[in-house]
Design an enzyme around this catalytic site. Structure first.
Site, PDB file in Angstrom:
ATOM      1  CB  SER D  46      -0.812  -0.103   1.083  1.00 26.36           C
ATOM      2  OG  SER D  46      -1.503  -0.998   1.351  1.00 26.36           O
ATOM      3  CE  LYS D 165       1.857  -4.569   6.218  1.00 28.69           C
ATOM      4  NZ  LYS D 165       2.040  -3.576   5.344  1.00 28.69           N
ATOM      5  CB  SER D 167      -2.455  -3.227   8.204  1.00 29.68           C
ATOM      6  OG  SER D 167      -1.273  -3.822   7.497  1.00 29.68           O
ATOM      7  N   GLY D 190       1.207  -4.866  10.964  1.00 28.83           N
ATOM      8  CA  GLY D 190       1.393  -4.182   9.870  1.00 28.83           C
ATOM      9  C   GLY D 190       1.375  -2.594  10.454  1.00 28.83           C
TER      10      GLY D 190
END
Lengths: 294, 294, 294, 294
Positions: D46, D165, D167, D190
């Site tokens: 991202s 992951k 986040s 994350g």
């Protein structure tokens, strides 16, 4: 400020007898909890179905807890109403002695108007008027209002605002608050999932619904942490997770009360609109308690 | 069922005098509104700051409206509490005569547990017990609970559930309900933006906060629609939009009360936690009223 | 600007043949739709699974529609990418002739940074660069971004921004825009639930997924409205509601394509991650089509 | 499975030169980062504005990182597309060597249809087809999709799904996963706010955007934790909080790139629709870096 609060507080359930509250059963629960390592009690919290009680019922329950709590146990009381004056008036109606602090969640009905300014005016007015120290309460799952860490930091210097209960379970929230508030500000996590991580990052303790069913386990997490036995604290924390998930998230207060019944406490029914647990929920709860050896 | 309700209802504001309610000023507002084309009044609605009132204050306000309302004006009363028994008890405490229907929004504090089953049990218990016909109330912006059209359709056959107030402003909701409910079910839109489109698609009328400030304009939309003058109804609807947006969304109840003050009604202050309007808000509201020739 | 658009546009589905796109089947669908009263087509819309296509596939589908569309049918093309330059470049890659307008939804991945300023910069850059007129696209259910009516009003004076597709179905949104935009601004509703109410309040037409399955019914709502037969338009609108609910909300694109298959169009499978309809869904869709006499 | 991943991974930003990507500058950043204690790199995350890149640009950036990364640094690659086949195809287009794992966020455009079944079918198809081990990616702030801990537990036994992951920064999520997945499952936090609490509760490491600006500080949290110096790890974690809050939440990628510029890395501009930082943001970021002694 001389109030010092730390450790595990039980966010007490409210026993009912048919349509009525059952203060005697609440006394009984508290007397049993007096024998555990918890630091004290929260009466009239979310778990106590406080939004489903009249003022008279609420005050009777406070009396019961103040009466039954052992001298070394601190008593917190939830006093929020949807409006400022109502919160102030109900707080003023509490007994003068025995209340360690009051817990005040934000008004939430007029959500779009609950700006930072509006909430600040509310909390300052309540804190100014309250004869008892005030704990701010962040409970977005129920209120739909998420207080900001910076908002709590702004309120923290008020001499009658002594801390926060943060029930979203966010460790980030704690980290954004803990270094920016005066020494002695009490940060309580309000989720059984983050007792140990919360303590490790600077929390004073936890105010927990799951402690109605597992007071010793919750208290032991705190004791081990304070004793420097972090490995054991972490293991106990992870042990607690499945039960806390089931009782707080999957089944809710009705499930928690059923767990109390299974463990010899007075759980009993919830008031509508909370529905009783299904048979599948009951079986699941029984299995989780057995897994924990409770 | 003999109750028949249609047209524009004013969701009355609650005047305060310092810290107290001011029933006399409410009577005065109602008497002035009696002279307009509105069909009646809702007392103790969201706009009436009903969540910021004690039970005693609430009952005094109901008495004031029943006393002041002209014989041809119907009176609706909001009676929701967060718990089923509380809602039933408060509904039972209303005067036996003069209440056309009660309006009941869903309990919302325990959001994650307000399943369709829980809400259905709540509404059926309230409807069974209520001495007055019941209107279901969908108000997601304040409650955080979105009732489903299918849920309303399920409740509609109950003999004491006579209709719905739908305040999200969704015409889709109306369309999904209107052909699936018994003849005589009352569908009220609760947003001033969709009075005419709602009527055109099958609504019985509207229960409106903005009607405190613009009763004649709101009533005229209804009158023109019933008279078959849809073009004029649409124009008046579009005329109403900027004021409704400002008072309902941008500035809220405090702004609405300021508009009432400017127009010679008794608006006055809101109770905290609702803050008073800023000077910029006041100027904007004055300009909007002037644009409408009010 | 001489572009004038009104009426019902079909937001075309994309036929696949195994793993590949099937432009021939799309041509076939368009040729059948040419015989109906629709005003034109949107290719590469949400319904066309445009987010599940490569650029090369996308351009091949545009070519197919431009090739198959009858001369009196207008062709709109969805060209949004998550970044400004990507949107501009793909828009520039379209054929120079035959595209009546491009439809651009807002970038949405970096939600918290999609402020009004960021979105304005994006749309102005796209509109400045685009060789085709631009329609802004509000699609909060898919993007998680709700454009504000005031934002659309701000963009409306740009000479290359000719209108809006608003898919939330809010009549309030329409009312807040319709009087504040230049003459000739095209407001398209993007929900089959609000075709008639939208037209009545000032919309130019509708861009509809459900029109893949019910083109004549959708076109007839528009025709009756324009002919002044509002009662029939309203009845047809209410007839459309159950099918639109099922295909747009309950079952989605996979359900819509199944409906096309049942009706002799080339529907076929969706691309993963969209799952095929269940047998129960298929039965429900067949029943709804039968009820409509399709 | 022989892949073993732990420690701090830098979620690399993507340098641009005018309208083009600047792979040379990315190489330069990576070479500088090679000298720090980070475990490796995530390219096309991202933070890398991967949604704002063409496939060709994306592959060029992967090549640059594989080329510049020191032999002891592991390279992860983000390969998600909105559709299953697109994700599989892009993953297959990566170089055969040098990719330690691919990171796949869920498709999110068709939010209401991204049921547990749909997401499971997607991840299983991607994992079956991928020549590289797969990390699932929970990123609700950007996707609007919240994966459930139980969903991750369901996927974990797949031989080609090696970790997650996460986040959202939820420690509760970690606790609900960590005891229910196979030995060797990699859980990466994350969010820079929960590196130390995450490690303490069982995470393998962290994949962090803030590590572009503070690689040594991030790596030191990990090193101290592994060395058993929890007190210092906690202090460093709390030191990191204000910078992480500013760069990840308040100012975002544009702020992070400005921080890189101030620190001698190649930050540079973001692609639109991400706006450049304001002067006030720049001053705030400079002050935060100074406070940290960077």
């Amino acid at each position: 400020m001389t109030t010092s609060l730390e450790g595990i507080f039980v966010a007490l359930t409210t026993p009912f007898d048919g349509e009525d509250i059952a203060p005697d059963r609440l006394r009984e629960n508290v007397r049993r909890l007096n024998a555990t390592g918890v630091a004290g009690y929260l009466v009239l919290g979310s778990t106590g179905e406080s939004v489903s009680l009249t003022d008279a019922e609420s005050l009777a329950l406070v009396d019961a807890v103040l009466d039954a709590a052992a001298p070394d146990k601190k008593v917190l009381v939830g006093t929020a109403r949807e409006w400022t004056k109502g919160t102030i008036d109900f707080t003023a109606a509490l007994p003068a002695r025995g209340v360690a602090a009051v817990l005040v969640r934000p008004p939430s009905y007029f959500k779009s108007k609950m700006t930072r300014d509006a909430l600040k005016a509310h909390y300052l007015a309540v804190a100014d008027a309250s004869p008892h120290p005030v704990l701010v309460y962040n409970m977005p799952a129920n209120t739909g209002i998420s207080l900001e860490p910076g908002f709590v930091v702004d309120l923290a210097p008020h001499p009658n605002i002594i801390g926060l209960k943060e029930s979203s379970g966010s460790i980030a929230f704690l980290e954004e608050v803990v270094r920016r508030v005066p020494e002695g500000f009490h940060y309580f996590v309000g989720s059984g999932h983050v007792v140990y991580p919360g303590l490790e990052m600077g929390a004073s303790g936890a105010i927990l619904a799951v402690a109605n069913a597992a007071p010793d386990l919750c208290a032991e997490i705190f004791r081990r942490y304070k004793a420097g036995d972090k490995d054991r604290a972490r293991e106990l924390q992870l042990d607690l997770v499945p039960l806390n998930k089931a009782l707080m998230e999957t089944y809710g207060i009705a499930g928690l009360k059923h767990a109390q019944d299974l463990l010899g406490f007075c759980g009993g029914p919830t008031r509508l609109p909370l529905l009783p647990p299904t048979d599948a929920a009951k079986a699941d709860i029984a299995a989780l308690l057995k897994n924990l050896g409770l």
